[in-house]
Design a protein around this motif. Structure first.
Motif, PDB file in Angstrom:
ATOM      1  N   THR A 178      62.223  63.831  70.704  1.00 16.60           N
ATOM      2  CA  THR A 178      61.616  62.637  71.306  1.00 16.60           C
ATOM      3  C   THR A 178      61.953  62.470  72.777  1.00 16.60           C
ATOM      4  N   ASN A 179      63.171  62.856  73.171  1.00 11.85           N
ATOM      5  CA  ASN A 179      63.690  62.450  74.481  1.00 11.85           C
ATOM      6  C   ASN A 179      63.576  63.480  75.590  1.00 11.85           C
ATOM      7  N   TYR A 180      63.063  64.672  75.288  1.00  9.92           N
ATOM      8  CA  TYR A 180      63.125  65.748  76.289  1.00  9.92           C
ATOM      9  C   TYR A 180      61.789  66.431  76.547  1.00  9.92           C
ATOM     10  N   GLY A 181      60.692  65.737  76.256  1.00 11.17           N
ATOM     11  CA  GLY A 181      59.385  66.325  76.495  1.00 11.17           C
ATOM     12  C   GLY A 181      59.079  67.429  75.501  1.00 11.17           C
ATOM     13  N   GLN A 182      58.167  68.298  75.878  1.00 13.96           N
ATOM     14  CA  GLN A 182      57.743  69.350  74.955  1.00 13.96           C
ATOM     15  C   GLN A 182      58.848  70.381  74.742  1.00 13.96           C
ATOM     16  N   ILE A 183      59.177  70.614  73.478  1.00 15.93           N
ATOM     17  CA  ILE A 183      60.115  71.663  73.091  1.00 15.93           C
ATOM     18  C   ILE A 183      59.297  72.791  72.467  1.00 15.93           C
ATOM     19  N   ASP A 184      59.509  74.002  72.949  1.00 13.39           N
ATOM     20  CA  ASP A 184      58.698  75.132  72.498  1.00 13.39           C
ATOM     21  C   ASP A 184      59.320  75.888  71.321  1.00 13.39           C
ATOM     22  N   VAL A 185      60.649  75.927  71.271  1.00 20.36           N
ATOM     23  CA  VAL A 185      61.351  76.576  70.164  1.00 20.36           C
ATOM     24  C   VAL A 185      62.473  75.662  69.685  1.00 20.36           C
ATOM     25  N   LEU A 186      62.543  75.441  68.383  1.00 21.22           N
ATOM     26  CA  LEU A 186      63.649  74.711  67.777  1.00 21.22           C
ATOM     27  C   LEU A 186      64.370  75.682  66.851  1.00 21.22           C
ATOM     28  N   TRP A 187      65.609  75.993  67.213  1.00 24.24           N
ATOM     29  CA  TRP A 187      66.361  77.079  66.561  1.00 24.24           C
ATOM     30  C   TRP A 187      67.468  76.461  65.721  1.00 24.24           C
ATOM     31  N   PHE A 188      67.183  76.229  64.426  1.00 22.75           N
ATOM     32  CA  PHE A 188      68.192  75.686  63.517  1.00 22.75           C
ATOM     33  C   PHE A 188      69.165  76.789  63.084  1.00 22.75           C
ATOM     34  N   ASP A 189      70.413  76.392  62.822  1.00 18.78           N
ATOM     35  CA  ASP A 189      71.425  77.340  62.371  1.00 18.78           C
ATOM     36  C   ASP A 189      72.444  76.570  61.517  1.00 18.78           C
ATOM     37  N   PHE A 190      72.776  76.948  60.303  1.00 18.43           N
ATOM     38  CA  PHE A 190      72.167  77.938  59.468  1.00 18.43           C
ATOM     39  C   PHE A 190      72.440  77.533  58.036  1.00 18.43           C
TER      40      PHE A 190
END
Length: 435
Positions: A178-190
């Motif tokens: 919500t707070n940082y504009g467009q995010i292109d990759v969200l890398w969850f771990d793990f």
């Protein structure tokens, strides 16, 4: 009932498949002890002892513009920063925890500065977020396979509320989205043991993410770790399937395919030395020549490479890493056309290197020279429009030497009398086919 939409999936993956090369950045409090990002777990450090790094954290040289510039000059197309690693320390201004950069001497939202710097260089913005949080009181302590207090019975799990933790974790992901504009990759771990999928509230989490960031690309670690392909590979994807598989510290021997034999998108995340986070004594850096060849290997097998740097306590990328990035960048400036937008060639790997492909353009990567003219295996005579050295565009003629008359079904390229290749690391031949 979840319905996988192949058309939507392919559309959001277009830039990612074209990019092929990105930068991973592991950075946080662990850069101060400088013994790797898992230091609190490995050394079983209690929270109160780890807090000294929180009170000390003040990266005076932090300048994400330098990081972004280094990534771009190395030929990378996207960057992924650890917004929060397993220790729970946030590089962003989360309202759900006091354990964040804005509460240190630093006093800055480091993620906000990072995303601005990366966008300014025209790169895609990625953020890594740990599903694990060793700081949070409701995350399992004693007996958990990863937690620093796993062997200390004084840290019983009695009165820890897992639902509270999941709500907290979702709230932080919402902040990032919500707070940082467009995010292109969200890398969850793990994920690990029983901590996977719906244990994380994964369907609800991904639905929220897709609502806030419909274009974002998500890795597969809500349902896997560095091992395991995830449900997209099974042909029966879950609502929280990963958009790509994330092999760690290995390049899959034959690429990755689903149960039907169709290629899957994947990304090998690789360290430059032997640690993700800054490790002062780890000087075992892979040479740039090796990394270039491994990048080409990834692309030739239909994958991406996410190459890691671990900045030090002051926020500087180690000089060894900067030198490696510079050398990779010099090669990419001349040969990136054989990486961007390229993938599987449908041709057996030649003895001397690899082959990547983009439409009717084949790129023969020569890691070593051949004895005599170069066999362009997989190409039928009469189907070549032209051959050029990719580094300078110079013509490479088709060989008419008598030495290969025993192999009339193979086209050979004539590189001339010099046995030394123009580029000792990887000399690339661009072969344009007539069809």
């Amino acid at each position: 009932m979840y319905q996988f939409n192949r058309e939507e999936y392919n559309k959001r993956m277009e830039w990612y498949v074209d990019a092929r090369f990105g930068m991973f950045i592991h950075w946080g409090l662990y850069s101060i002890p400088a013994r790797g990002e898992w230091v609190r777990s490995v050394e079983e450090i209690p929270k109160e002892d780890y807090m000294k790094y929180f009170y000390e954290f003040d990266p005076k040289d932090y300048d994400p513009k330098k990081w972004a510039r280094a990534a771009k000059e190395a030929g990378m197309k996207y960057v992924v920063l650890t917004a929060k690693h397993h220790d729970g320390f946030c590089l962003f201004d989360s309202k759900y925890t006091e354990f964040k950069s804005t509460n240190t001497k630093c006093g800055r939202d480091l993620v906000a500065e990072y995303v601005e710097a990366v966008r300014a260089e025209g790169l895609k913005v990625g953020l890594y977020f740990s599903l694990i949080d060793w700081y949070h009181d409701d995350f399992p302590h004693y007996g958990d396979r990863q937690h620093p207090m796993r062997n200390n019975p004084a840290y019983t799990n009695e009165n820890r509320n897992w639902d509270n933790y999941v709500t907290f974790m979702h709230n932080q992901v919402r902040e990032i989205c919500t707070n940082y504009g467009q995010i292109d990759v969200l890398w969850f771990d793990f994920s690990y043991d029983d901590m996977m999928g719906e244990k994380w509230g994964a369907t609800k989490l991904v639905n929220m993410v897709r609502e806030l960031q419909p274009q974002v690309i998500i890795d597969n670690r809500l349902e896997a770790s560095g091992q395991g392909y995830g449900s997209l590979a099974t042909g029966n994807p879950t609502p929280y399937h990963g958009d790509f598989v994330s092999p760690e510290q290995i390049i899959p021997p034959h690429g990755i395919r689903d149960v039907n034999g169709d290629p899957l998108n994947w990304e090998a995340c690789i360290t430059m030395n032997n640690n993700w986070g800054y490790c002062a004594r780890d000087k075992f850096f892979k040479p740039s020549s090796m990394i270039i060849k491994k990048l080409v290997e990834c692309v030739s097998k239909g994958g991406n490479m996410l190459l890691n740097v671990g900045p030090d306590a002051y926020g500087n990328i180690p000089p060894e890493s900067m030198q490696i990035l510079s050398e990779i960048g010099a090669w990419m400036k001349k040969n990136s056309k054989s990486v961007y937008g390229c993938g599987l060639a449908g041709i057996e790997k030649p003895d001397y290197g690899r082959v990547t492909r983009n439409g009717n353009l084949l790129y023969y990567h020569m890691f070593e020279n051949t004895m005599g003219p170069v066999p362009l295996t997989g190409i039928k005579p009469g189907t070549i429009k032209k051959i050029r050295l990719l580094c300078d565009g110079s013509e490479v003629p088709i060989s008419d030497s008598w030495v290969h008359t025993d192999y009339p079904d193979i086209v050979f390229a004539n590189l001339g009398p010099d046995p030394v290749l123009p580029d000792a690391v990887d000399t690339v031949l661009e072969v344009e086919l007539t069809e």
